[in-house]
Design an enzyme around this catalytic site. Structure first.
Site, PDB file in Angstrom:
ATOM      1  N   LYS A   1       0.876  -1.093   0.034  1.00 37.71           N
ATOM      2  CA  LYS A   1      -0.083  -0.022  -0.120  1.00 37.71           C
ATOM      3  C   LYS A   1       0.803   1.293   0.062  1.00 37.71           C
ATOM      4  O   LYS A   1       0.392   2.183  -0.551  1.00 37.71           O
ATOM      5  CB  LYS A   1      -1.046   0.011   1.283  1.00 37.71           C
TER       6      LYS A   1
ATOM      7  N   LYS B   1      -4.712  -9.756  -7.566  1.00 37.25           N
ATOM      8  CA  LYS B   1      -5.824  -9.805  -6.814  1.00 37.25           C
ATOM      9  C   LYS B   1      -6.876  -8.704  -7.111  1.00 37.25           C
ATOM     10  O   LYS B   1      -6.563  -7.770  -7.562  1.00 37.25           O
ATOM     11  CB  LYS B   1      -5.558  -9.449  -5.085  1.00 37.25           C
TER      12      LYS B   1
ATOM     13  N   LYS C   1     -10.493  -3.085  -5.105  1.00 45.21           N
ATOM     14  CA  LYS C   1     -11.403  -1.800  -5.379  1.00 45.21           C
ATOM     15  C   LYS C   1     -10.421  -0.700  -5.622  1.00 45.21           C
ATOM     16  O   LYS C   1     -10.770   0.187  -6.444  1.00 45.21           O
ATOM     17  CB  LYS C   1     -12.227  -1.485  -4.086  1.00 45.21           C
TER      18      LYS C   1
HETATM   19  P1  TYM Z   1     -10.477  -5.405   3.341  1.00 45.91           P
HETATM   20  O1  TYM Z   1     -11.080  -4.186   3.341  1.00 45.91           O
HETATM   21  O2  TYM Z   1      -9.124  -5.057   2.314  1.00 45.91           O
HETATM   22  O3  TYM Z   1     -11.062  -6.466   2.772  1.00 45.91           O
HETATM   23  C1  TYM Z   1     -12.191  -7.069   3.509  1.00 45.91           C
HETATM   24  C2  TYM Z   1     -12.151  -8.418   3.341  1.00 45.91           C
HETATM   25  O4  TYM Z   1     -12.157  -8.945   2.122  1.00 45.91           O
HETATM   26  C3  TYM Z   1     -11.356  -9.986   1.804  1.00 45.91           C
HETATM   27  N1  TYM Z   1     -10.836  -9.750   0.277  1.00 45.91           N
HETATM   28  C4  TYM Z   1     -10.924 -10.825  -0.586  1.00 45.91           C
HETATM   29  N2  TYM Z   1     -11.064 -12.094  -0.465  1.00 45.91           N
HETATM   30  C5  TYM Z   1     -10.859 -12.609  -1.546  1.00 45.91           C
HETATM   31  N3  TYM Z   1     -10.564 -12.308  -2.851  1.00 45.91           N
HETATM   32  C6  TYM Z   1     -10.191 -11.188  -2.831  1.00 45.91           C
HETATM   33  N4  TYM Z   1      -9.759 -10.406  -3.968  1.00 45.91           N
HETATM   34  C7  TYM Z   1     -10.324  -9.995  -1.806  1.00 45.91           C
HETATM   35  N5  TYM Z   1     -10.167  -8.650  -1.325  1.00 45.91           N
HETATM   36  C8  TYM Z   1     -10.705  -8.684  -0.200  1.00 45.91           C
HETATM   37  C9  TYM Z   1     -10.210  -9.554   2.698  1.00 45.91           C
HETATM   38  O5  TYM Z   1      -9.283 -10.510   2.780  1.00 45.91           O
HETATM   39  C10 TYM Z   1     -11.124  -9.195   4.016  1.00 45.91           C
HETATM   40  O6  TYM Z   1     -11.445 -10.422   4.544  1.00 45.91           O
HETATM   41  N6  TYM Z   1      -7.465  -5.266   7.467  1.00 45.91           N
HETATM   42  C11 TYM Z   1      -8.661  -5.639   6.720  1.00 45.91           C
HETATM   43  C12 TYM Z   1      -9.831  -5.021   7.579  1.00 45.91           C
HETATM   44  C13 TYM Z   1      -9.853  -5.323   8.888  1.00 45.91           C
HETATM   45  C14 TYM Z   1      -9.998  -6.606   9.659  1.00 45.91           C
HETATM   46  C15 TYM Z   1     -10.099  -6.155  11.196  1.00 45.91           C
HETATM   47  C16 TYM Z   1     -10.495  -7.961   9.163  1.00 45.91           C
HETATM   48  C17 TYM Z   1      -9.554  -4.416  10.102  1.00 45.91           C
HETATM   49  N7  TYM Z   1      -9.819  -4.991  11.354  1.00 45.91           N
HETATM   50  C18 TYM Z   1     -10.112  -7.337  12.070  1.00 45.91           C
HETATM   51  C19 TYM Z   1     -10.718  -8.844  10.209  1.00 45.91           C
HETATM   52  C20 TYM Z   1     -10.561  -8.769  11.514  1.00 45.91           C
HETATM   53  C21 TYM Z   1      -8.943  -5.130   5.397  1.00 45.91           C
HETATM   54  O7  TYM Z   1      -8.131  -4.078   5.057  1.00 45.91           O
HETATM   55  O8  TYM Z   1      -9.861  -5.597   4.713  1.00 45.91           O
END
Ligand code: TYM
Length: 341
Positions: free
Chosen positions: A121, A204, A207
């Protein structure tokens, strides 16, 4: 000092998604769909819009507000029941940030420097990244451990952050000689734990990809979904007889995984049913399936977005329920650490 067995704690699921842009099919298949499946009698479930995480990169305030409500609409439209699950936005439960600070004092610089998501990032100009972006995984550990959550469903890309969460829990328990925080189990399961870009099977689905054709957004209508799948990059070969035959065909493998996840089967079963088909046949089948599963969600999201007050009321109620769990855990943490209260 032995690790706190997760079984000693109430079985509790926590997971979060950033309201930093629209929801993608990756978020749906890797996360939200799995969140819905984990609702039920075996677990208490807490799901969170992590708005404090979103501002680690600058967000326009009006857009952040809209994205948070839209994400909540996405959770509801996909089947999260706000009675059965606790649905919150992170900033309304201040205990996350309070425990986040404590964990910033537990996590080591060396651990944080190894986080690949920060490197991705921050890119080449890491010096200009916010301190929040660097410290983000400590807040993520707090999101989970402020509820003593035992299970965290996520996509594959969050695995390293969940390992760090366990390291933080173990170090805290060790440093203070307690058995207080559980060793959280990552739940990375299902056919689509890593949904790839529709334009490049090595990237991957995200967004933040500049090309909208690389992803399916949960707000896309039937025409947009159909167009994106029809134009998805593939290769000229038909689908093979076995999964092994997809080993060096990442784009084909991705479409098979998406099909499997949307139809609640496995990649093996999809191959068994569609072996020998050209993409001219397989893609239209995938379009029908995707539109069937996703269009009702996007229209329900649009309907819910017409009543933002109802969304806000759900989040306010969720915050109250969440604080009832989080506040006593924070209080105990302060006591363990030696804060005069
Ligand atoms: P974030 O917002 O990037 O993504 C949210 C969730 O979606 C999953 N994901 C995917 N799964 C499969 N294929 C993809 N292309 C894909 N893109 C996103 C992510 O693995 C995630 O599960 N750090 C986290 C948010 C967070 C969090 C937490 C998650 C903050 N605190 C505590 C779990 C527990 C994040 O940036 O996810």
């Amino acid at each position: 000092m032995t690790e706190a067995p997760a079984s000693a704690f109430t079985p509790r699921v926590f997971s979060g998604i950033q309201p930093s842009g629209g929801l993608t099919l990756g978020n749906y298949l890797g996360a939200i769909k799995r969140f819905v499946e984990m609702q039920g009698d075996s677990f208490e479930t807490i799901y969170c819009m992590v708005d404090l995480h979103a501002i680690t990169t600058w967000q326009d305030p009006a857009v952040l507000r809209r994205n948070t409500r839209e994400l909540c609409a996405g959770f509801l439209a996909a089947g999260i029941d706000p009675e059965q699950s606790v649905l919150i936005n992170q900033s309304q439960v201040p205990e996350h940030a309070q425990l986040g600070w404590m964990f910033s004092c537990v996590a080591r610089m060396g651990w944080m420097k190894r986080m690949t998501q920060f490197k991705d990032k921050a890119g080449k100009n890491a010096e200009a990244a916010s301190l929040g972006l660097f410290g983000y995984p400590a807040l993520m550990a707090a999101d989970i451990l402020i509820y003593h959550a035992t299970h965290v469903p996520v996509g594959e890309d969050q695995k390293q952050h969940l390992e760090l969460t366990r390291d933080i829990a173990a170090k805290f328990n060790h440093d203070y000689g307690v058995d207080f925080f559980p060793m959280t189990e990552p739940v990375i399961e299902g056919a689509a734990t890593r949904v790839m870009s529709l334009r490049d099977g090595a990237k991957k689905m995200s967004k933040s990809d500049p090309s909208d054709m690389s992803r399916i957004n949960m707000t896309d209508d039937a025409d947009a979904i159909a167009k994106k799948i029809r134009k998805a990059k593939t290769d000229p070969e038909p689908l093979p007889e076995t999964l092994d035959g997809l080993k060096d065909r990442p784009e084909a493998r991705n479409l098979v995984n998406i099909y499997a996840a949307l139809s609640d089967t496995t990649a093996e079963q999809v191959i068994a049913e569609h072996a020998g088909q050209q993409f001219g046949t397989f893609k239209p089948a995938l379009v029908d399936l995707a539109v069937d599963r996703l269009a009702p969600i996007s229209s329900e999201m649009a309907r819910l977005m017409e009543a933002p007050d109802e969304i806000d009321a759900i989040l306010a109620r969720g915050a109250e329920r969440a604080r009832a769990i989080a506040a006593p855990i924070l209080k105990q943490t302060y006591e363990i650490v030696g804060m005069v209260g």
